[in-house]
Write a protein that holds these residues in place. Structure first.
Motif, PDB file in Angstrom:
ATOM      1  N   ARG A 154       0.836  -1.209   0.000  1.00  0.00           N
ATOM      2  CA  ARG A 154       0.000   0.000   0.000  1.00  0.00           C
ATOM      3  C   ARG A 154       0.871   1.260   0.000  1.00  0.00           C
ATOM      4  N   PHE A 155       2.090   1.179   0.536  1.00  0.00           N
ATOM      5  CA  PHE A 155       3.001   2.320   0.568  1.00  0.00           C
ATOM      6  C   PHE A 155       3.953   2.325  -0.626  1.00  0.00           C
ATOM      7  N   CYS A 156       3.822   1.304  -1.490  1.00  0.00           N
ATOM      8  CA  CYS A 156       4.681   1.206  -2.679  1.00  0.00           C
ATOM      9  C   CYS A 156       3.927   1.492  -3.969  1.00  0.00           C
ATOM     10  N   TYR A 157       2.633   1.201  -3.978  1.00  0.00           N
ATOM     11  CA  TYR A 157       1.821   1.391  -5.181  1.00  0.00           C
ATOM     12  C   TYR A 157       0.776   2.460  -4.893  1.00  0.00           C
ATOM     13  N   LEU A 158       0.980   3.642  -5.468  1.00  0.00           N
ATOM     14  CA  LEU A 158       0.041   4.755  -5.302  1.00  0.00           C
ATOM     15  C   LEU A 158      -0.849   4.767  -6.533  1.00  0.00           C
ATOM     16  N   ASP A 159      -2.029   4.136  -6.394  1.00  0.00           N
ATOM     17  CA  ASP A 159      -2.890   3.950  -7.557  1.00  0.00           C
ATOM     18  C   ASP A 159      -3.700   5.202  -7.849  1.00  0.00           C
ATOM     19  N   GLN A 160      -4.095   5.334  -9.105  1.00  0.00           N
ATOM     20  CA  GLN A 160      -4.779   6.532  -9.568  1.00  0.00           C
ATOM     21  C   GLN A 160      -6.118   6.774  -8.861  1.00  0.00           C
ATOM     22  N   PRO A 161      -6.968   5.740  -8.665  1.00  0.00           N
ATOM     23  CA  PRO A 161      -8.284   6.029  -8.062  1.00  0.00           C
ATOM     24  C   PRO A 161      -8.201   6.630  -6.663  1.00  0.00           C
ATOM     25  N   HIS A 162      -7.177   6.265  -5.857  1.00  0.00           N
ATOM     26  CA  HIS A 162      -7.115   6.727  -4.475  1.00  0.00           C
ATOM     27  C   HIS A 162      -5.987   7.721  -4.223  1.00  0.00           C
ATOM     28  N   LEU A 163      -5.366   8.195  -5.290  1.00  0.00           N
ATOM     29  CA  LEU A 163      -4.190   9.035  -5.125  1.00  0.00           C
ATOM     30  C   LEU A 163      -4.518  10.350  -4.420  1.00  0.00           C
ATOM     31  N   ASP A 164      -5.682  10.912  -4.696  1.00  0.00           N
ATOM     32  CA  ASP A 164      -6.030  12.207  -4.106  1.00  0.00           C
ATOM     33  C   ASP A 164      -7.142  12.111  -3.070  1.00  0.00           C
ATOM     34  N   SER A 165      -7.527  10.864  -2.695  1.00  0.00           N
ATOM     35  CA  SER A 165      -8.652  10.729  -1.757  1.00  0.00           C
ATOM     36  C   SER A 165      -8.323   9.918  -0.510  1.00  0.00           C
ATOM     37  N   SER A 166      -7.230   9.187  -0.539  1.00  0.00           N
ATOM     38  CA  SER A 166      -6.916   8.323   0.602  1.00  0.00           C
ATOM     39  C   SER A 166      -5.427   8.408   0.911  1.00  0.00           C
ATOM     40  N   LEU A 167      -5.105   8.601   2.187  1.00  0.00           N
ATOM     41  CA  LEU A 167      -3.707   8.621   2.606  1.00  0.00           C
ATOM     42  C   LEU A 167      -3.362   7.263   3.198  1.00  0.00           C
ATOM     43  N   PHE A 168      -3.076   6.308   2.297  1.00  0.00           N
ATOM     44  CA  PHE A 168      -2.673   4.949   2.680  1.00  0.00           C
ATOM     45  C   PHE A 168      -3.713   4.274   3.581  1.00  0.00           C
TER      46      PHE A 168
END
Length: 641
Positions: A154-168
């Motif tokens: 979760r700290f290695c793959y910053l996916d597009q759907p949650h990039l601006d809505s979820s902090l890990f």
């Protein structure tokens, strides 16, 4: 935790698409709907993630193959579309191995003693050990759950759907705890020793609860049925012993009945028995006389028949002469003297009235046979009379016997009924005594269980002291958090993050693990990821925090997979309108990958390519455009529906 993506192959219906990666950085860019994000989504899918079913993937992709280097081992990971398990193949010590690994851990290990699923395999191959942490941190008795590769990823793959809505996933109730556990483990607030101590503590407390709960249930059972103490049970046993003794005395005093009937019935039975014997003897004597006379009669009849045949033969042969012997044929020449047989010379009766004695014999035999017939009729009549008398005696004997049996049964039934009653009562008392003797051990068992539970309290206290001592060693963890705060600020300053100045402070709450910005040190004005406002600033905030975590891990030698995948770095940011932000971000990213993150691999997905700076080798860039033969999309032949 060394990991490096080498190849990704998509087996499609009409082609095989091979995607290569640079050992340092790979940049995929181009127009939308060309399959850029699908590349990193398929990497995530091979590493145990969920499948993102885009139209192209759903209709064309059959299977994925990912070649990845874990530590010093190159591993081929294969996963069919919608499969619930993963095939892994690797070479070790000159031998090739292949296993089918589930995504969820089962009851038994799949490989060795510590690999239960794909996550365990990845962690072990990267040099880490699968660990367990408490599910609820506020509850010291909480059960342990596994910390998996997916939690680190979760700290290695910053996916597009949650990039601006979820902090890990720190805002999600369940996933947040695992994200916090990962940060605690990476930054040194969680150790293998501490995990082992926490597991031992949970086992001891569970054992202690089980002992006390069992003791409680046994005590409630005893109280319900009046077995609260050994004294009360002993009192019941003494009462049973007294009743048993009385019944034993009564059984010993009870005598079997000897007189069942009156003298008249007994005498009559004796008389009838004697009469029966006499009648039976008389009948037997008559039958013997009958047999003798019948045999004599048969003999007389036989004699009579022989006499008749002899007389007939004499008359037939009277006056016959023989010239030769009828037996041997010798000539008969010598004449016989008078009164002798012509043939054998024996003396014969030459009286002409020789027929009379033969008739007399026959008449005498007939008279004797008639006498025997009369005697046999008399014996037969006598036998019938005697048999009738014997039947009457037998009937009377049966009546007397029935009367005697009835009297005996009446007396014996009373005796046996009481005897059986005594035996039944004794059996119940003995069974009750055995039950009470078993129950008698229960109060002692309760005390033994409580003593064992109390002894475990000392073990629990000792383990808790060890946990406290182990947690006191986490001074390095606090140093790592301080370094993380400094790295986070330096990265935000380097990319020229809006509204971040030199006098602003950064503090990471080690309870929530959220980083807070304090404008000019003003705690009342603190803000974090959820307060940044714009989506573009949230993206930069999250990526910068991830870079700060990886940079701190690299500087301090902390355990985290050496991989960073970002999709898409400039989400919600327009490079042509915000060129300074675009330029500064990639400048700092490339600098980190050439400095602190020199051993890391980075995969970037974005619309606009930022030329590499500072790299000599290990880079890969691919532009992807639909209907462009020179820059084909991910699935080269696919054009949509």
């Amino acid at each position: 935790m060394r990991i490096n993506i080498v190849y990704l192959k998509l087996l499609c219906r009409s082609s095989e698409e091979l995607i290569t990666f640079g050992s340092k950085i790979s940049f995929f860019h181009g127009r939308m709907s060309s399959g850029k994000s699908t590349i990193v989504e398929m990497i995530n899918y091979c590493l145990g993630g969920k499948l993102v079913k885009t139209p192209a993937v759903s209709s064309e992709v059959l299977k994925t193959q990912l070649t990845v280097r874990l530590g010093d081992t190159e591993v081929l990971i294969e996963r069919a579309i919608s499969a619930s398990n993963v095939e892994v193949s690797w070479e070790q010590d000159g031998q090739v191995f292949r296993e089918v690994l589930p995504l969820q851990a089962g009851e038994r290990a799949v490989i060795g003693d510590d690999i239960f699923n794909l996550s365990d395999f990845l962690l072990v191959r990267m040099g880490s050990v699968p660990m367990k942490v408490r599910k609820r941190k506020a509850d010291e008795d909480s059960e342990l759950h596994r910390l998996s590769f997916r939690d680190f990823y979760r700290f290695c793959y910053l996916d597009q759907p949650h990039l601006d809505s979820s902090l890990f996933a720190l805002e999600q109730p369940i996933k947040a705890e695992k994200s916090k556990d990962v940060l605690k483990f990476v930054l040194g607030f969680q150790s293998d020793v501490l995990t082992q101590l926490q597991q031992e503590l949970q086992e001891k407390r569970q054992e202690q609860r089980s002992l006390r709960e069992a003791a409680k249930q046994i005590r409630e059972f005893l109280n319900t049925y009046g077995f609260a103490s050994e004294a009360s049970i002993d009192s019941q046993v003494d009462e049973i012993n007294g009743l048993t003794e009385k019944l034993e005395i009564e059984r010993a005093a009870q005598e079997a009945p000897t007189e069942f009937v009156e003298d008249s019935l007994r005498n009559e039975a004796v008389r009838l028995t004697d009469a029966h014997q006499l009648k039976a003897a008389a009948i037997e004597d008559i039958r013997l006389r009958q047999e003798e006379q019948e045999a004599l009669r048969s003999e007389l009849i036989t004699l009579k028949m022989k006499a008749a045949r002899a007389a007939s033969a004499s008359k037939v042969l009277q006056g016959a002469t023989f010239k030769a012997c009828p037996c041997c044929g010798t000539s008969v020449t010598t004449k016989s003297p008078p009164g002798h047989c012509y043939l054998c010379k024996a003396e014969t009766d030459s009286d002409d009235e020789g027929d009379m004695p033969s008739s007399a014999v026959e008449q005498d035999l007939s008279d004797r046979i008639d006498d025997l017939d009369i005697s046999l009729r008399r014996l037969s009549n006598s036998l019938r009379n005697q048999s009738r008398s014997l039947s009457e005696i037998q009937m009377k004997r049966a009546e007397i016997s029935h009367s005697i049996d009835s009297a005996r049964q009446s007396v014996e039934s009373q005796y046996l009924q009481r005897a059986r009653q005594i035996e039944s009562e004794l059996g119940k008392l003995n069974e009750r005594r055995r039950f009470l003797m078993h129950v008698r051990a229960m109060p002692a068992d309760i005390e033994a269980r409580m003593e064992s539970a109390d002894k475990l309290s000392a073990d629990v206290a000792k383990i808790m002291r060890n946990i406290s001592e182990e947690e006191e060693k986490f001074e390095k963890g606090r140093i790592h958090v301080k370094a993380l705060e400094e790295n986070f600020k330096s990265i935000l300053r380097a990319i020229k993050f809006p509204e971040i100045g030199d006098t602003d402070g950064i503090h990471i709450n080690t309870r929530t693990w959220l980083p807070y910005i304090y404008p000019e040190g003003n705690f009342d004005a603190a803000w974090t990821f959820y307060d940044v406002g714009s989506g573009g600033k949230a993206v930069l905030f999250k990526i910068s925090y991830a870079l700060a975590i990886h940079k701190t891990a690299a500087e301090q030698g902390l355990p985290i997979p050496q991989l960073l995948i970002v999709d898409s770095t400039m989400k919600n940011i327009t490079p042509d309108i915000n060129p300074l932000v675009f330029k500064n971000f990639y400048k700092e990213l490339y600098r980190l990958l050439n400095a602190e993150l020199i051993d890391w691999q980075c995969i970037v997905v974005d619309q606009t390519f930022s030329p590499f700076e500072g790299f000599k080798t290990g880079t890969f860039e691919r532009k992807m455009v639909v209907d462009d033969p020179e820059h084909p999309p991910l699935i080269s032949y696919y054009r949509g529906h």
